[in-house]
Design an enzyme around this catalytic site. Sequence first.
Site, mmCIF file in Angstrom:
data_model
loop_
_atom_site.group_PDB
_atom_site.id
_atom_site.type_symbol
_atom_site.label_atom_id
_atom_site.label_comp_id
_atom_site.label_asym_id
_atom_site.label_seq_id
_atom_site.Cartn_x
_atom_site.Cartn_y
_atom_site.Cartn_z
ATOM 1 N N SER A 44 0.873 -1.183 0.000
ATOM 2 C CA SER A 44 0.000 0.000 0.000
ATOM 3 C C SER A 44 0.905 1.225 0.000
ATOM 4 C CB SER A 44 -0.843 -0.011 1.278
ATOM 5 O OG SER A 44 -1.473 1.237 1.487
ATOM 6 N N TYR A 92 -2.303 -1.329 10.388
ATOM 7 C CA TYR A 92 -2.228 -1.419 8.920
ATOM 8 C C TYR A 92 -0.879 -0.891 8.415
ATOM 9 C CZ TYR A 92 -4.049 -1.066 4.104
ATOM 10 O OH TYR A 92 -4.261 -1.208 2.744
HETATM 11 P P1 NAD Z 1 -11.518 -6.087 -0.151
HETATM 12 O O1 NAD Z 1 -12.119 -5.928 1.194
HETATM 13 O O2 NAD Z 1 -12.327 -5.781 -1.369
HETATM 14 O O3 NAD Z 1 -10.938 -7.571 -0.332
HETATM 15 C C1 NAD Z 1 -10.232 -8.213 0.683
HETATM 16 C C2 NAD Z 1 -10.140 -9.681 0.358
HETATM 17 O O4 NAD Z 1 -9.439 -10.332 1.415
HETATM 18 C C3 NAD Z 1 -11.519 -10.360 0.257
HETATM 19 O O5 NAD Z 1 -11.489 -11.343 -0.748
HETATM 20 C C4 NAD Z 1 -11.665 -11.006 1.635
HETATM 21 O O6 NAD Z 1 -12.528 -12.145 1.629
HETATM 22 C C5 NAD Z 1 -10.230 -11.418 1.861
HETATM 23 N N1 NAD Z 1 -9.945 -11.699 3.270
HETATM 24 C C6 NAD Z 1 -10.101 -10.902 4.343
HETATM 25 N N2 NAD Z 1 -9.740 -11.575 5.463
HETATM 26 C C7 NAD Z 1 -9.369 -12.816 5.072
HETATM 27 C C8 NAD Z 1 -8.915 -13.969 5.753
HETATM 28 N N3 NAD Z 1 -8.768 -13.996 7.089
HETATM 29 N N4 NAD Z 1 -8.628 -15.081 5.032
HETATM 30 C C9 NAD Z 1 -8.798 -15.087 3.688
HETATM 31 N N5 NAD Z 1 -9.214 -14.010 2.985
HETATM 32 C C10 NAD Z 1 -9.500 -12.905 3.685
HETATM 33 O O7 NAD Z 1 -10.187 -5.199 -0.105
HETATM 34 P P2 NAD Z 1 -9.236 -4.620 -1.235
HETATM 35 O O8 NAD Z 1 -9.350 -3.140 -1.168
HETATM 36 O O9 NAD Z 1 -9.409 -5.309 -2.527
HETATM 37 O O10 NAD Z 1 -7.817 -4.975 -0.589
HETATM 38 C C11 NAD Z 1 -6.976 -5.966 -1.081
HETATM 39 C C12 NAD Z 1 -5.551 -5.666 -0.648
HETATM 40 O O11 NAD Z 1 -5.147 -4.420 -1.219
HETATM 41 C C13 NAD Z 1 -5.379 -5.531 0.857
HETATM 42 O O12 NAD Z 1 -4.156 -6.105 1.251
HETATM 43 C C14 NAD Z 1 -5.330 -4.030 1.058
HETATM 44 O O13 NAD Z 1 -4.620 -3.660 2.207
HETATM 45 C C15 NAD Z 1 -4.626 -3.598 -0.210
HETATM 46 N N6 NAD Z 1 -4.820 -2.190 -0.559
HETATM 47 C C16 NAD Z 1 -6.073 -1.702 -0.813
HETATM 48 C C17 NAD Z 1 -6.203 -0.351 -1.140
HETATM 49 C C18 NAD Z 1 -7.535 0.265 -1.441
HETATM 50 O O14 NAD Z 1 -7.595 1.487 -1.576
HETATM 51 N N7 NAD Z 1 -8.592 -0.502 -1.598
HETATM 52 C C19 NAD Z 1 -5.084 0.475 -1.191
HETATM 53 C C20 NAD Z 1 -3.840 -0.069 -0.921
HETATM 54 C C21 NAD Z 1 -3.723 -1.404 -0.611
#
Ligand code: NAD
Length: 260
Positions: free
Chosen positions: A142, A155
């Site tokens: 991130s 985080y």
């Molecule tokens: P999201 O909530 O849409 O998806 C998260 C995924 O992780 C889902 O499939 C959920 O089922 C899974 N998950 C959560 N806990 C779990 C567990 N214990 N076991 C198995 N699966 C689990 O979130 P996203 O925004 O797509 O985030 C995905 C990644 O990207 C994360 O690591 C997040 O930190 C990172 N990220 C997101 C953003 C953003 O702006 N959305 C920015 C930077 C980084």
Amino acid sequence: MLKGKTALVTGSTSGIGLATARALAADGANIMLNGFGDKDAIEKERAGLEKEFGIKARYSPADMSKPAEIAAMIATTEKEFGALDVLVNNAGIQHVALIEDFPLDKWDAVIAINLSSAFHAIRAAMPGMKQRKWGRIINIASAHGLVASAQKVAYVAAKHGIVGLTKVVAIEAANDGVTCNAICPGWVLTPLVQKQIDARAQATGQSNREAEIALLSEKQPMHQFTKPEGIGALAVFLCSDGAASITGSAYSIDGGWVAQ
Ligand code: NAD
């Protein structure tokens, strides 16, 4: 390009993980999906990948906070597909609170799912990758892997940790045909971020769009969300021959967030 290879994307039932799984499948990779969600919706997604891209897709319900389930998922992937070639550590959660109010169980959960899970998955996948002399490990970090924000202590600690872990793995595997890189997105409109927009709208009385713009402009020079597909495209590039010597890097895809 990835025809005949197998990719496991953790947390691929939603958001960035799902878009990345789709991008890798479009490039020919077989896919192991993982994550939580509605059983029928996940099955629809799995079958849809097979139909749309002519690849083989399976689903593992492994809980990424449980080391034994992670190791079993890697073993199952290798058994089912014959190998695990591309590992995308993506599963993640968020919790927002001041450090003095931060619940202990939330700290433990964020560190387990956003950081330790990548250690356990890489630990289990590395022997096979080294043996086959080919592997691509992509850790979804991130902008918070490079800079901090208030109220996100777990985080930010986990994401900085992921960037460090990425570098160590890259060095250790540098001459084994295995690369390891981190992707550092800024704001991507997924359920994880929508929750933060909803909380902001509720706290301030703003509309959804006003809360979106407020959220974006606080951190990003570019007042647009990164699309999950953009992260998928970057992951595909990191698997390509052109990226064979890119390792230990942290790639920003963040609308200029960390350029400031
Ligand atoms: P999201 O909530 O849409 O998806 C998260 C995924 O992780 C889902 O499939 C959920 O089922 C899974 N998950 C959560 N806990 C779990 C567990 N214990 N076991 C198995 N699966 C689990 O979130 P996203 O925004 O797509 O985030 C995905 C990644 O990207 C994360 O690591 C997040 O930190 C990172 N990220 C997101 C953003 C953003 O702006 N959305 C920015 C930077 C980084």
